[in-house]
Design an enzyme around this catalytic site. Sequence first.
Site, PDB file in Angstrom:
ATOM      1  N   ASP A 150      15.885   3.705   8.822  1.00  0.00           N
ATOM      2  CA  ASP A 150      15.394   3.601   7.448  1.00  0.00           C
ATOM      3  C   ASP A 150      14.469   4.765   7.098  1.00  0.00           C
ATOM      4  O   ASP A 150      13.927   5.443   7.978  1.00  0.00           O
ATOM      5  CB  ASP A 150      14.671   2.267   7.230  1.00  0.00           C
ATOM      6  CG  ASP A 150      13.432   2.112   8.112  1.00  0.00           C
ATOM      7  OD1 ASP A 150      13.465   2.542   9.287  1.00  0.00           O
ATOM      8  OD2 ASP A 150      12.431   1.554   7.643  1.00  0.00           O
ATOM      9  N   GLU A 204      11.434   0.269  10.451  1.00  0.00           N
ATOM     10  CA  GLU A 204      10.182   0.800  11.000  1.00  0.00           C
ATOM     11  C   GLU A 204       9.196   1.175   9.918  1.00  0.00           C
ATOM     12  O   GLU A 204       7.979   0.979  10.061  1.00  0.00           O
ATOM     13  CB  GLU A 204      10.492   2.016  11.875  1.00  0.00           C
ATOM     14  CG  GLU A 204       9.291   2.519  12.694  1.00  0.00           C
ATOM     15  CD  GLU A 204       8.384   3.484  11.936  1.00  0.00           C
ATOM     16  OE1 GLU A 204       7.226   3.676  12.363  1.00  0.00           O
ATOM     17  OE2 GLU A 204       8.833   4.048  10.909  1.00  0.00           O
TER      18      GLU A 204
END
Length: 382
Positions: A71, A131
């Site tokens: 991400d 994350e």
Amino acid sequence: MVSLLREMVLIQSGSHNKPGVDQVAGFISQTLAPLGLELTRHPCPAHGDILLAETPAAGDRDNILLVGHMDTVFPKGTDFNWFKQDEENCYGPGVVDMKGGLVIGIFALKLLSQRGLLADIPLRFIFNPDEEIGSPVSRGLISREAKRAALALVLECGGTKGEVVTGRKGKFGFKLEVKGQAGHAAYAEAAKPSAILELARQIIVLEGLNNRMPGLTVNVGQIEGGIGPNTIAPNAKALVDVRFSTPKELDFFHSSLKEATETGLIPGTSVQTEPTSQRPAMDQSQGNLKLYQVLAQVAALLGQELDHEFRQGVSDANLIAAQRTPVVDGLGPLGGKDHSDQEFIVTKSLAPRAALFTLSLLECSRLCQTGVFTSPLRRAAL
């Protein structure tokens, strides 16, 4: 490597963009498919899926754990949706944080497979989808795998001079919510029960905690509240980010927060706090420094100098370190200006970092198999 990087960067994969993150996971799965790895998708309804890749030699303990996130901080629809390259750098969303690191990890596996070495390395690689928002869905898997790993390597970007990371600050994020009492502004008195006024008082107290202890920083990063200028504000809230180097600093902050939210309140107001994210501090432990020395020796064989640093930001390495597993982070390429539309990667750093990572996996595998590094589960059994 640049071609693979370009393809991943052009997939928009903000943390809350599940289709985009899932597309990255699918692309990585397709790239790794010929390598003889066992690939498992862990479905996540509200976030992108977690992708786990493991070699045939991976067992219940004493594995090498690799972690990298798919991400980015850039939401779906961002104008920063392009990839470009000049004579020195590549630019694009997530190019250094951390799709460049994923490229290095993938190419290391490809090279080891081509040489017939990958299958015998006890390795698990977690590609996680979240994350940038604190790893809410992947932290459980990361922590479980860390317990049975002898050591771990994380592919966030390297330092400005190529330093790897042996320690990090911890993070505590929370929402501070104030309740007041609505009323007409024309009849407001000096001691009016305004949620905004009480929030302002809380902000001054919180920001005043900066520099009270060496590693403690507090930032009130977002506020909102009230109904309109002619109404006493019945509500207000703020989002706060706290960073700390030691548990003592976090304890000091919590005691200060408790005092601020329980005493001296403006009459008619109340304050509540709600945690939003937390990662423990990553100490520069003996295990981390021992693992760093291994990597530095490998770098020397390649004619590279490899220093280490304590970094201010957090990563999934914090979660791994909490399990008492030796971990080194920052093994990705060099670059900078991450979290901005000027994010870049130094193109010429890709190949040397991939070489370092590939040979480090071989050496770490040898040390795991000879018992130099052992998992927390094995240490507990002994």
